[in-house]
Design an enzyme around this catalytic site. Structure first.
Site, mmCIF file in Angstrom:
data_model
loop_
_atom_site.group_PDB
_atom_site.id
_atom_site.type_symbol
_atom_site.label_atom_id
_atom_site.label_comp_id
_atom_site.label_asym_id
_atom_site.label_seq_id
_atom_site.Cartn_x
_atom_site.Cartn_y
_atom_site.Cartn_z
ATOM 1 N N SER A 117 -12.011 2.813 -2.406
ATOM 2 C CA SER A 117 -12.247 3.482 -3.693
ATOM 3 C C SER A 117 -13.649 4.031 -3.866
ATOM 4 O O SER A 117 -14.044 4.409 -4.982
ATOM 5 C CB SER A 117 -11.915 2.551 -4.872
ATOM 6 N N GLN A 139 0.867 -1.180 0.000
ATOM 7 C CA GLN A 139 0.000 0.000 0.000
ATOM 8 C C GLN A 139 0.905 1.232 0.000
ATOM 9 O O GLN A 139 1.426 1.637 1.037
ATOM 10 C CB GLN A 139 -0.909 -0.013 1.214
ATOM 11 N N GLY A 165 -11.714 3.033 4.163
ATOM 12 C CA GLY A 165 -10.824 2.147 3.415
ATOM 13 C C GLY A 165 -9.897 2.894 2.486
ATOM 14 O O GLY A 165 -10.020 4.105 2.260
ATOM 15 N N HIS A 166 -8.965 2.145 1.908
ATOM 16 C CA HIS A 166 -7.963 2.770 1.048
ATOM 17 C C HIS A 166 -8.595 3.367 -0.212
ATOM 18 O O HIS A 166 -9.529 2.832 -0.778
ATOM 19 C CB HIS A 166 -6.834 1.790 0.676
ATOM 20 N N ASN A 167 -8.068 4.522 -0.590
ATOM 21 C CA ASN A 167 -8.468 5.242 -1.808
ATOM 22 C C ASN A 167 -9.887 5.803 -1.770
ATOM 23 O O ASN A 167 -10.419 6.228 -2.788
ATOM 24 C CB ASN A 167 -8.288 4.376 -3.056
#
Length: 347
Positions: free
Chosen positions: A270, A209, A250-252
């Site tokens: 995302s 990541q 969460g990521h993005n």
């Protein structure tokens, strides 16, 4: 009864004329009269300022003992005798501004505690406070007037804008934060995102990541909330966005300006939120969807598809609120036995 002075020492007293001017209210009463604190309507005493928000609290206003009250024009006449009235179309907002005059956010006490660890090449702006056992990593840049609380961590290379606060045990890594950002106790920003690939044999192989977290000016992140860094691009929380306690981002994920995300919400990777989106408690959003500006997500909703702008959705799976209410009404009709139904209705 106002705030406990052991925990919330108050400035003041303030003249009502000065308070009215500061919060944009019209004073009905003696301008030279003073109040020494703020309190809820039911607890306020003769030296306190309170407020009325809506018709359902009218009985409490009529019985109140407060010295002054913020009310809208419609309810000004309901104030008890001897109570000064400050008329405003937004009593709760005016009360918040008045309360901030009595209880301003504590200013930093400049200095670095002897137990803190500050990297030699870290940069601290003028007037920063660094508390016991705090850690500031290599190449970190801390703007002027920041507070780094006990056991808080600013990771290597992080940037923290002017006037920001990391409360006790808050951690930021791989993060660029604007001015006036607040991380409450135990918040975690810049964690490794939940990204992995599963092999045919069932082994989970981590995908590195390598993105960042970007926090706009005025972002606040509640206690024990987590914001994962991007997998490749960045996780972005827009200016003025507020996370309650126990939120998972969460990521993005990307949010626009002024979003409000309430306790125990989970937003998967995302997903994108527009400006001023509200996500109520315990809602869950799947990844790779878009929620339009000014949409509102109801409590415990399960959002699996895009949500158009300015749309309210509730339920799981989440539907537009009006459709869901009609569906619930129909279900109740189906479940209610008819008068001649000897079976007692659907089990």
């Amino acid at each position: 009864m106002g705030a406990d002075p052991r925990f919330f020492p108050a400035r003041g007293p303030f003249r009502l004329a000065a308070l009215a001017e500061a919060v944009g209210a019209r004073l009905v009463g003696e301008g030279d009269r003073e109040v020494s604190g703020v309190a809820p309507l039911a607890l306020a005493g003769p030296d306190d300022l309170a407020y009325l928000e809506g018709r359902r609290h009218l009985a409490a206003l009529r019985a109140a003992r407060c010295g002054a009250v913020l009310v809208s024009e419609d309810f000004a006449a309901a104030a008890p005798e001897g109570c000064a009235v400050l008329v405003t179309p937004t009593p709760q907002l005016a009360f918040a501004r008045a309360a901030a005059l009595f209880h301003p956010r504590p200013a930093p006490v400049p200095g670095i505690h002897p137990t803190a660890s500050v990297a030699a090449d870290a940069t601290l702006g003028e007037g920063c406070e660094v508390g016991p056992f705090a850690v500031i990593g290599a190449r970190a840049e801390i703007g002027p007037g920041c507070i780094i609380g006990p056991h808080a961590v600013v990771g290597a290379g992080c940037v923290l804008g002017a006037g920001s606060i990391l409360r006790a045990h808050a951690v930021m890594e791989h993060c660029l934060a604007g001015a006036g950002v607040v991380l409450h106790q135990g918040a975690r920003v810049g964690n490794e995102g939940f990204g992995f690939v599963t092999t045919a044999a069932g082994e989970h192989v981590t995908v590195p990541q390598v993105g960042r977290v970007i926090l706009g000016d005025g972002v606040e992140i509640g206690a024990n909330s987590c914001v994962d860094r991007g997998a490749g691009g960045d996780t972005v929380l827009g200016p003025g966005t507020r996370l309650d306690n126990l939120v998972q981002i969460g990521h993005n994920v990307r949010t626009g300006r002024g979003c409000v995300i309430v306790a125990q919400v989970g937003i998967a990777g995302s997903t994108e939120l527009g400006d001023f989106v509200v996500v109520a408690a315990q809602a869950g959003l799947v990844g790779h969807i878009k929620v339009g500006s000014k949409a509102r997500i109801g409590a415990q909703a399960g959002v699996m598809n895009d949500v158009p702008p300015a749309t309210d959705v509730v339920g799981s799976p989440a539907w537009p609120a009006r459709e869901t209410m009609r569906a619930f009404a129909r279900l109740r009709q189906l479940a209610t036995p008819k008068k001649d139904d000897k079976t007692g209705g659907t089990p």
